[in-house]
Scaffold this active site. Structure first.
Site, PDB file in Angstrom:
ATOM      1  N   GLY A   8       0.820  -1.208   0.000  1.00 26.91           N
ATOM      2  CA  GLY A   8       0.000   0.000   0.000  1.00 26.91           C
ATOM      3  C   GLY A   8       0.848   1.249   0.000  1.00 26.91           C
ATOM      4  O   GLY A   8       1.729   1.409   0.852  1.00 26.91           O
ATOM      5  N   ALA A   9       0.603   2.142  -0.968  1.00 25.91           N
ATOM      6  CA  ALA A   9       1.410   3.352  -1.105  1.00 25.91           C
ATOM      7  C   ALA A   9       0.543   4.590  -0.903  1.00 25.91           C
ATOM      8  O   ALA A   9       0.464   5.466  -1.754  1.00 25.91           O
ATOM      9  CB  ALA A   9       2.089   3.393  -2.471  1.00 25.91           C
ATOM     10  N   GLY A  12       0.168   6.255   4.644  1.00 27.38           N
ATOM     11  CA  GLY A  12       1.037   5.499   5.543  1.00 27.38           C
ATOM     12  C   GLY A  12       2.151   4.785   4.802  1.00 27.38           C
ATOM     13  O   GLY A  12       3.301   4.782   5.238  1.00 27.38           O
ATOM     14  N   CYS A 159     -14.850   7.811   9.182  1.00 29.23           N
ATOM     15  CA  CYS A 159     -14.140   8.959   8.614  1.00 29.23           C
ATOM     16  C   CYS A 159     -15.165  10.059   8.330  1.00 29.23           C
ATOM     17  O   CYS A 159     -15.708  10.141   7.226  1.00 29.23           O
ATOM     18  CB  CYS A 159     -13.420   8.517   7.335  1.00 29.23           C
ATOM     19  SG  CYS A 159     -12.251   9.726   6.700  1.00 29.23           S
ATOM     20  N   GLY A 320      -4.088  11.670  10.088  1.00 24.32           N
ATOM     21  CA  GLY A 320      -2.726  11.696   9.568  1.00 24.32           C
ATOM     22  C   GLY A 320      -1.677  11.662  10.657  1.00 24.32           C
ATOM     23  O   GLY A 320      -0.651  10.983  10.535  1.00 24.32           O
ATOM     24  N   CYS A 353      -6.923  17.091  13.240  1.00 17.85           N
ATOM     25  CA  CYS A 353      -7.704  17.203  12.010  1.00 17.85           C
ATOM     26  C   CYS A 353      -7.797  18.668  11.600  1.00 17.85           C
ATOM     27  O   CYS A 353      -8.210  19.508  12.411  1.00 17.85           O
ATOM     28  CB  CYS A 353      -9.108  16.624  12.197  1.00 17.85           C
ATOM     29  SG  CYS A 353     -10.178  16.811  10.754  1.00 17.85           S
TER      30      CYS A 353
END
Length: 423
Positions: A8-9, A12, A159, A320, A353
């Site tokens: 996964g790119a 993260g 989310c 994040g 956030c």
């Protein structure tokens, strides 16, 4: 030589690959595997949908940067994981062996759980840049024949920030076009109250966001379950504080965007002992899977319990800052393990956030994410909008240059005037 593979790119995975390469040195191999050739900066997707960004502005070609940094890259989806053999199978049939595996796949979007949900049904999505681009094309058509809009987050969603952002950004864009008076808007959410955010509220998030919705003439329904979506309306059941249905709504809508519930990707979710029933990766305090200690995970794909029970199911967000903290802990723990030391690094589990509201913004900080907290902070102002624009530019540059430096604790908290806290 150890071989560390990152699946996964995203927000993260790319930083994980950079940090691993920097920490481990040339004596060990790092390989990044991702289904697509481009990194997507997903926080900008609401801007893509309304035309404030072009898709290519928030995409970064992965291969040139990572290969320059000495990181292997394979643009294939992972179709199977065999943790007993320490091996991955890819969509083209090739296999990849690993000594350590870092799972940062992000989620599978569970559109199939509600009839009519998703880009193949009757709702739009800002969860991926291709989805946002498709939603943008539909928005252009909508502008030629406007009508009611419904935006929100369905039951089980974790989310909520992008749902609020998209509603406010849409409002701001329509006002700029002098078309807002032709578009009734309703915000539908599984949260027990506006501003819950899956976090039990942060500071005065309830008051701030309710005020924004009122000023923008956006109606709302909380404790809501979306039952089905049709081409011209949304069926919603509103619940009371005990989770009992109290009212059925049939909301007219010619443009609908919902954040779906998330679940784990199939290749990972089907591995016995790796995931919870939703397919999220189980981790210990050091980001390791308890069954397979050479498998680490970070980001949206990890299993985190809800902050609190809610009448309609909601999940806990992974922001994040939290993802960055998880990644840094993983990198240090893998390095320690390779060098014969026991892992001892833990993520801070704090939440930050920056919510853009189109022409304004709200910043939320929860340290730690799960109450009781050392810091609960929420501020509103136009500066938040510009802070998010600056963060977008900084992070995209970071991905384009292969910078491995974590930025949240070093820069963002200082900008917000908040002291760094551990734990």
């Amino acid at each position: 030589m150890a071989h560390v593979v990152v699946i996964g790119a995203g927000l993260g995975g790319m930083p994980a690959a950079y940090e691993l390469r920097n920490a481990l040195g040339a004596g060990h191999a790092v390989t990044l595997i991702n289904a697509a050739e481009h990194f997507q900066f997903t926080p900008s997707n609401p801007w893509v949908t309304v035309g404030w960004r072009k898709p290519e502005q928030v995409l970064v070609p992965i291969r040139p940067v990572v290969e320059k940094k000495g990181i292997g890259f394979i643009a294939q989806a992972v179709t199977a994981l065999d943790p007993q053999a320490n091996q991955l199978t890819l969509a083209d049939g090739q296999t990849v062996d690993y000594d350590y595996l870092v799972i940062t796949t992000g989620p599978q979007l569970a559109f199939d759980e509600i009839p009519g949900l998703g880009p193949s049904g009757h709702t739009h999505s800002v969860c991926t840049t291709p989805h946002a681009e498709q939603a943008g094309a539909a928005y252009e058509a909508f502008l030629r024949n406007p009508g009611p809009v419904v935006v929100g987050a369905v039951q089980g969603a974790s989310c909520f920030g992008p749902a609020y952002e998209f509603a406010m950004i849409l409002d701001a864009d329509l006002r700029r076009r002098r078309m807002r008076d032709r578009v009734p808007m309703t915000f539908v959410t599984s949260e027990p109250y506006i501003g819950h955010m899956g976090l039990g509220g942060v500071g005065d998030s309830k008051g701030l966001l309710e005020s924004e919705l009122r000023q923008r003439h956006i109606k709302w329904i909380t404790n809501a379950k979306v039952d089905a979506v049709e081409a011209d309306h949304v069926k919603v059941t509103e619940h009371d504080e005990r989770g009992e249905p109290i009212r059925a709504h049939e909301l007219p809508s010619v443009y609908t965007m919902f954040i779906p519930a998330f679940k784990g990707v199939d290749a990972v979710a089907t591995v016995p002992g790796l995931c919870n029933p939703r397919g999220f990766v189980l981790i210990d305090a050091y980001q390791r899977n308890p069954t397979y200690p050479n498998i680490y995970s970070a980001g949206v794909c990890v299993a985190i319990p809800p902050v609190e029970a809610t009448p309609v199911p909601t999940g806990a967000p992974k922001t994040g800052y939290m993802i960055e903290s998880m990644v840094t802990a993983i990198v240090h723990n893998i390095k320690d393990t390779i060098e014969g030391r026991e892992p001892g690094h833990k993520a801070t589990w704090n939440a930050i956030c920056l919510a853009d509201l189109g022409d304004d913004g709200v910043a939320f900080v929860a340290l730690p994410q799960i109450p009781p907290r050392n810091v609960t902070w929420a501020k509103q102002g136009k500066w938040v909008h510009w802070a998010k624009v600056a963060f977008e530019k900084y992070f995209l540059r970071k991905m384009k240059t292969g910078n491995s430096e974590p930025i949240f604790e070093k820069y963002v908290l200082k900008v917000l005037g908040i002291v760094r806290l551990k734990g």
